[in-house]
Design an enzyme around this catalytic site. Sequence first.
Site, PDB file in Angstrom:
ATOM      1  N   LYS A 275       4.861 -13.688 -16.491  1.00 16.79           N
ATOM      2  CA  LYS A 275       4.531 -12.392 -17.121  1.00 16.79           C
ATOM      3  C   LYS A 275       3.166 -12.491 -17.799  1.00 16.79           C
ATOM      4  CE  LYS A 275       6.635 -10.167 -15.679  1.00 16.79           C
ATOM      5  NZ  LYS A 275       7.769 -10.115 -14.819  1.00 16.79           N
TER       6      LYS A 275
ATOM      7  N   GLU B   9       9.525 -17.522 -16.026  1.00 12.41           N
ATOM      8  CA  GLU B   9       9.269 -16.072 -16.061  1.00 12.41           C
ATOM      9  C   GLU B   9       8.266 -15.721 -17.164  1.00 12.41           C
ATOM     10  OE1 GLU B   9       9.502 -13.571 -14.404  1.00 12.41           O
ATOM     11  OE2 GLU B   9       9.691 -11.791 -15.663  1.00 12.41           O
TER      12      GLU B   9
ATOM     13  N   ASN C 160       0.174   0.496   6.517  1.00 16.55           N
ATOM     14  CA  ASN C 160       0.631  -0.622   5.683  1.00 16.55           C
ATOM     15  C   ASN C 160       1.009  -1.750   6.614  1.00 16.55           C
ATOM     16  OD1 ASN C 160       0.506   1.078   3.533  1.00 16.55           O
ATOM     17  ND2 ASN C 160       2.722   1.312   3.290  1.00 16.55           N
ATOM     18  N   GLY C 161       0.650  -2.972   6.256  1.00 13.13           N
ATOM     19  CA  GLY C 161       1.021  -4.109   7.091  1.00 13.13           C
ATOM     20  C   GLY C 161      -0.210  -4.881   7.519  1.00 13.13           C
TER      21      GLY C 161
ATOM     22  N   GLU D  88       0.283 -12.569 -15.267  1.00 12.95           N
ATOM     23  CA  GLU D  88       0.086 -11.297 -14.567  1.00 12.95           C
ATOM     24  C   GLU D  88      -0.718 -10.290 -15.368  1.00 12.95           C
ATOM     25  OE1 GLU D  88       4.394 -10.510 -13.782  1.00 12.95           O
ATOM     26  OE2 GLU D  88       3.563  -9.752 -11.906  1.00 12.95           O
TER      27      GLU D  88
ATOM     28  N   LYS E  91       3.116  -3.464  -6.756  1.00 14.47           N
ATOM     29  CA  LYS E  91       4.546  -3.471  -7.095  1.00 14.47           C
ATOM     30  C   LYS E  91       5.438  -3.885  -5.919  1.00 14.47           C
ATOM     31  CE  LYS E  91       7.784  -2.332 -10.117  1.00 14.47           C
ATOM     32  NZ  LYS E  91       7.982  -3.343 -11.153  1.00 14.47           N
TER      33      LYS E  91
ATOM     34  N   CYS F 148       0.872  -1.164   0.000  1.00 15.24           N
ATOM     35  CA  CYS F 148       0.000   0.000   0.000  1.00 15.24           C
ATOM     36  C   CYS F 148       0.914   1.220   0.000  1.00 15.24           C
ATOM     37  CB  CYS F 148      -0.860   0.037   1.257  1.00 15.24           C
ATOM     38  SG  CYS F 148      -1.824  -1.455   1.499  1.00 15.24           S
TER      39      CYS F 148
ATOM     40  N   ARG G 102       1.828   0.889  -6.009  1.00 13.38           N
ATOM     41  CA  ARG G 102       1.993   0.041  -4.817  1.00 13.38           C
ATOM     42  C   ARG G 102       0.698  -0.653  -4.414  1.00 13.38           C
ATOM     43  NH1 ARG G 102       6.621   1.717  -1.892  1.00 13.38           N
ATOM     44  NH2 ARG G 102       5.763   0.721  -0.065  1.00 13.38           N
TER      45      ARG G 102
ATOM     46  N   TRP H  14      -3.926  -1.911  -1.136  1.00  9.76           N
ATOM     47  CA  TRP H  14      -3.968  -3.254  -1.722  1.00  9.76           C
ATOM     48  C   TRP H  14      -4.560  -4.121  -0.625  1.00  9.76           C
ATOM     49  CZ3 TRP H  14      -1.954  -8.144  -0.747  1.00  9.76           C
ATOM     50  CH2 TRP H  14      -2.006  -9.055  -1.814  1.00  9.76           C
TER      51      TRP H  14
ATOM     52  N   HIS I 106       6.079 -35.668 -17.973  1.00  9.09           N
ATOM     53  CA  HIS I 106       5.755 -36.305 -16.693  1.00  9.09           C
ATOM     54  C   HIS I 106       4.402 -35.849 -16.154  1.00  9.09           C
ATOM     55  CE1 HIS I 106       9.597 -38.303 -16.380  1.00  9.09           C
ATOM     56  NE2 HIS I 106      10.165 -37.166 -16.789  1.00  9.09           N
TER      57      HIS I 106
HETATM   58  C1  F6R Z   1       6.382 -10.058 -11.272  1.00  7.68           C
HETATM   59  C2  F6R Z   1       6.835  -9.345 -10.118  1.00  7.68           C
HETATM   60  C3  F6R Z   1       6.762 -10.026  -8.808  1.00  7.68           C
HETATM   61  C4  F6R Z   1       7.982  -9.636  -7.974  1.00  7.68           C
HETATM   62  C5  F6R Z   1       7.854 -10.186  -6.558  1.00  7.68           C
HETATM   63  C6  F6R Z   1       9.061  -9.838  -5.720  1.00  7.68           C
HETATM   64  O1  F6R Z   1       6.457  -9.291 -12.433  1.00  7.68           O
HETATM   65  O2  F6R Z   1       7.250  -8.229 -10.219  1.00  7.68           O
HETATM   66  O3  F6R Z   1       6.665 -11.395  -8.931  1.00  7.68           O
HETATM   67  O4  F6R Z   1       9.119 -10.149  -8.590  1.00  7.68           O
HETATM   68  O5  F6R Z   1       6.707  -9.664  -5.960  1.00  7.68           O
HETATM   69  O6  F6R Z   1       9.251  -8.469  -5.716  1.00  7.68           O
HETATM   70  P1  F6R Z   1      10.644  -7.819  -5.367  1.00  7.68           P
HETATM   71  O7  F6R Z   1      11.592  -8.143  -6.445  1.00  7.68           O
HETATM   72  O8  F6R Z   1      10.358  -6.356  -5.252  1.00  7.68           O
HETATM   73  O9  F6R Z   1      11.067  -8.410  -4.052  1.00  7.68           O
END
Ligand code: F6R
Length: 615
Positions: free
Chosen positions: A492, A488, A101-102, A495, A610, A2, A27, A75, A511
Amino acid sequence: MCGIFGYLGTQNATPLLLSGLERLAYRGYDSSGIAVAGQNNDLKVLKASGKIENLLKLNAADPIEGIRGIGHTRWATHGEPTDINAHPHTSRLGNIAVVHNGIVENFNDIKKMLKASGHNFKSETDTEVIPLLIETYLKSTPSLEEAVRETVNQLEGAHAIACISSNEPEKIVVARKGNAGGIAIGFGDNEVFISSDMAALVPLTSKVAYLDSSELAVITSNKCRISTLDGKPIETKIHQVDIESYAVAKGGFKHFMLKEIMEQPEAATSVLRGRVSFSPTKFMLPSLPFETKEIQGFSRAIFLGMGTSIYAAQVGARYLENFARVPASVENAAEFRYRDSVLDEHSLVVAISQSGETADTLEALSEAKSKGARTIAITNVEASAITRIADATLLMHAGPEIGVASTKTMINSMIVMYLLASYFAQERKNFSLNEVESHVHNLSKLPALLGDAIENALCTVKSVASKYAQSKRFLFIGRGLLEPIAREGAMKLKEISYIHAEGMSAAEIKHGPIALVDQETPVIAIALNNPLYEKMITNMSQVHARKGNVIAIATTKNSSILNNADDVLWVPECPESLQPIIATIPVQMLAYEIAEHLGNDIDQPRNLAKSVTVE
Ligand code: F6R
């Protein structure tokens, strides 16, 4: 997770709070709100579910004004993202407002206790206990500061909070406990700004102080007094921040994500700067405090992260093991923190977190440190919480990343780990001089190779994306260093397109996952020229034989791939060690183009944020 923003000064706080929240929206963006102390210091609260535009509209219809206020972009953790559950939350009398936040881990116990003493709850949130507790403590403690201190000390879990009260109009009290997001305090002329991160303060000031865990600050328009949660005064250290490095604008791009993908060649140049020397050829990591002897003495390395950072770590661990012959493994930080791992001073723990704020990663790193391991943080955010835990920090230097889906920070964290592994190999004498030279040479080609990979993808990805955008699911497969890139790619795509996708080792598909293969399940096969190429071809033909569509990511000029693939995304020829970095480009761009084709909100995909500052 947040975002918190606050203002205290001489201007109207409302527009400053609203624009601050807009900058923090990445965020968390499921609801937002502000509390502003108006004339007579009465608190006026505006809250709206959905994006910040809804809050802006609410304020435009019935503006609130005042020279002091706090705001929040949420969030949701406890309770749906409704107007009522949005922050700020207020006390029974409405004279105290809190943004938070938390997660209040003991919120059920506190709620029971408060209910028993006659408090009613308006929301379903855990946060609401905070203003109610502050109100309760104010009956027995003399000041807002003390009431906030008592309250935060009673909360279990990790927290960042900001609080205003109409009874003490000249101040805002902020506090941090554990790792639930940062608090940056920015100083102007007779005005102070509060923000979850420095980036949101950039247009306002370059003078900033950071609150550490277990600290509380009482902020007035010209002063900030910091103390620990047990009341010991602490000197306020004001940093002068280089605001140019925070410049953020979408430029001509439709989305931040696309802009950030395009910036990758430049970001790769920045991360290499000052870390490789061409004459004489050598690797340099000046921010690492370890003597050569200590580097030679490491007996193992554990890489920690979450999400995309784990996939980057899987590449990094292989670099370290292959180059420097240090046994290396990767662990999910959230699992590691609760696992009683065996570590000592010869263990190196490397935590990767683009935001530097991920609660699971920070706690796992602290756990490793408390067990005597030596620790390195790899992050994109200077002075973020993770940098204050680790023995050393290696910055990604990717520039600000606003798109919620990580792109350039993934690429740059892999490059940082390439540099770390090469530096260790140099210091441990695993690399000969020729090998140092050849790795330096490879890295010097990387920015141009990334540029070529982007050019190639621009030619083909859009049409492949529109051909397959309606598929019900995707499988991504790769081998060796490319297996994490398959994972990855799936991440992506999930997401931002909301299409189900799984990434795995190509060897794994037979498998079980091959049962999913049908005409509506394309398989993205990352099949670059390397020693596992023939194995990949076998796995791809197994898919083809089951009428699955194969989209290959292949090395340019390898026309024989067309015998085993329906469509091809070409990437430039490059040394094997750079392949995971180069192959990340087409998987990012495919996800982007599919999401764009589907008309999704690419920079702020649903349910995500984020920085994940809660467990
Ligand atoms: C995916 C993404 C998330 C972050 C994860 C860890 O695109 O961004 O999976 O990689 O939440 O975040 P950080 O790297 O900030 O610890």
